[in-house]
Design a protein around this motif. Sequence first.
Motif, PDB file in Angstrom:
ATOM      1  N   VAL A  24      12.346  34.211  33.987  1.00 49.57           N
ATOM      2  CA  VAL A  24      11.892  33.187  33.049  1.00 49.57           C
ATOM      3  C   VAL A  24      10.439  33.473  32.702  1.00 49.57           C
ATOM      4  O   VAL A  24       9.625  33.775  33.587  1.00 49.57           O
ATOM      5  CB  VAL A  24      12.026  31.785  33.670  1.00 49.57           C
ATOM      6  N   PHE A  25      10.105  33.393  31.416  1.00 48.94           N
ATOM      7  CA  PHE A  25       8.738  33.597  30.958  1.00 48.94           C
ATOM      8  C   PHE A  25       8.192  32.317  30.337  1.00 48.94           C
ATOM      9  O   PHE A  25       8.940  31.395  29.999  1.00 48.94           O
ATOM     10  CB  PHE A  25       8.679  34.700  29.883  1.00 48.94           C
ATOM     11  N   SER A  26       6.876  32.288  30.157  1.00 47.71           N
ATOM     12  CA  SER A  26       6.248  31.242  29.362  1.00 47.71           C
ATOM     13  C   SER A  26       5.038  31.799  28.639  1.00 47.71           C
ATOM     14  O   SER A  26       4.237  32.536  29.214  1.00 47.71           O
ATOM     15  CB  SER A  26       5.817  30.061  30.227  1.00 47.71           C
ATOM     16  N   SER A  27       4.915  31.450  27.371  1.00 44.65           N
ATOM     17  CA  SER A  27       3.731  31.765  26.584  1.00 44.65           C
ATOM     18  C   SER A  27       2.873  30.519  26.405  1.00 44.65           C
ATOM     19  O   SER A  27       1.944  30.502  25.611  1.00 44.65           O
ATOM     20  CB  SER A  27       4.148  32.277  25.203  1.00 44.65           C
ATOM     21  N   GLY A  28       3.193  29.476  27.150  1.00 44.44           N
ATOM     22  CA  GLY A  28       2.743  28.125  26.897  1.00 44.44           C
ATOM     23  C   GLY A  28       3.926  27.273  26.502  1.00 44.44           C
ATOM     24  O   GLY A  28       3.897  26.054  26.550  1.00 44.44           O
TER      25      GLY A  28
END
Length: 378
Positions: free
Chosen positions: A148-152
């Motif tokens: 899982v990623f997040s860029s914000g």
Amino acid sequence: MLYRNNEFLTAFTMDRTDTLFFDEGLLPSKTYNYKAKLGGFTAAAEAVTMDTTSHDFTWQTFTFGGNGGSSYLKDVAIINENDIWAVGEMHTAETDQFDSNGVWVQPYNAVHWDGTSWELRRIYVNYRGEPNFAPLKGVFALPNGKIVFSSGLPYLPEGDHWKLYHLWDMGVLKNSDGSVYSIWGTSIDNLYFAGNKGTIVHYDGSPSGTGWKKIESGTSTDINDIWGIANKFTKQVEIYCAVSEFFEPKDKKILRISFNNKVDSIPWGPDRYVVTVWTATGFPIYAGGDGIFVNKRNEWKEVNLGVNYMSNQIRGYKLNDVFVVGHFGLFAHFNGSTWKVYKEVYNAIYGSLSVKNNLIVAVGERNGKGVITIGRRN
């Protein structure tokens, strides 16, 4: 009254059916016999202390980017020793310019380890019909090996790519809410994200975006770190968040999200900044920022490492295997008995780390380059 190995230890008053007692100063890998006496009733129990873990690591450091802009790495996640992800923004000699076809070459936002070498990657999502290559701020490895990623904003795995969940467009967040970048969860159907302005969201896996819910944190201050446990006593998930503001009330520094996403807090005693929190079982609790602190008896005590550097993240594998990283190359390990500071590691600003078995990976930046340091226990 409580006895250890037939010697009187302490006397205390019980005002509840279960009472937690800490016995400190014990030797590692040793059996102790305890006996409690209450009136004419006697109960006995045996406890074996954990052995210490080794401080002995072999270190390897890699750097990335440094051309055409400032490069950095924000977060890292270990799936296994041959599958590691780190995220941030990396500019190389080939990026930030038009190629021979007139297409702008985006910087890289991830790097992947396959057990032999690192590969720079561009993770993109579709947003309003266009590919988006935003810098990544968070990465988390699920138990099934998915990332899982997040860029914000959250990127959840979907087949061989990732799907963006734009929480503002979906109506989950208001314009006054902040972006979310710190990630923790037990599965794709139980994920927590936290970030700016005290914003916390939970995803329960429900279809069509209905599974996203905002959790009212009680603070509008940035949440720098999130960590969770599946409590073996209550069988419920507990989430801990570190709120990074010196002037925030002390009862809002360490937030705890428990059953039904109810938010309370653990009072913060020291007059210091706090930016990271970690626990293996719910006690003891480690916190760091301007110093390193541990809470065992509802009281925070500072850990003396002999150096006074800002700590940016604390993570561990077990209670006898705890690591902390921070400014000026701060890299330290608690083996269940003693702390060791590694002065031989790369002098970077380490912002994040991940631990699994005998592997430790930390990421950060130095002189405009992204830095990854891997430690393998000998």
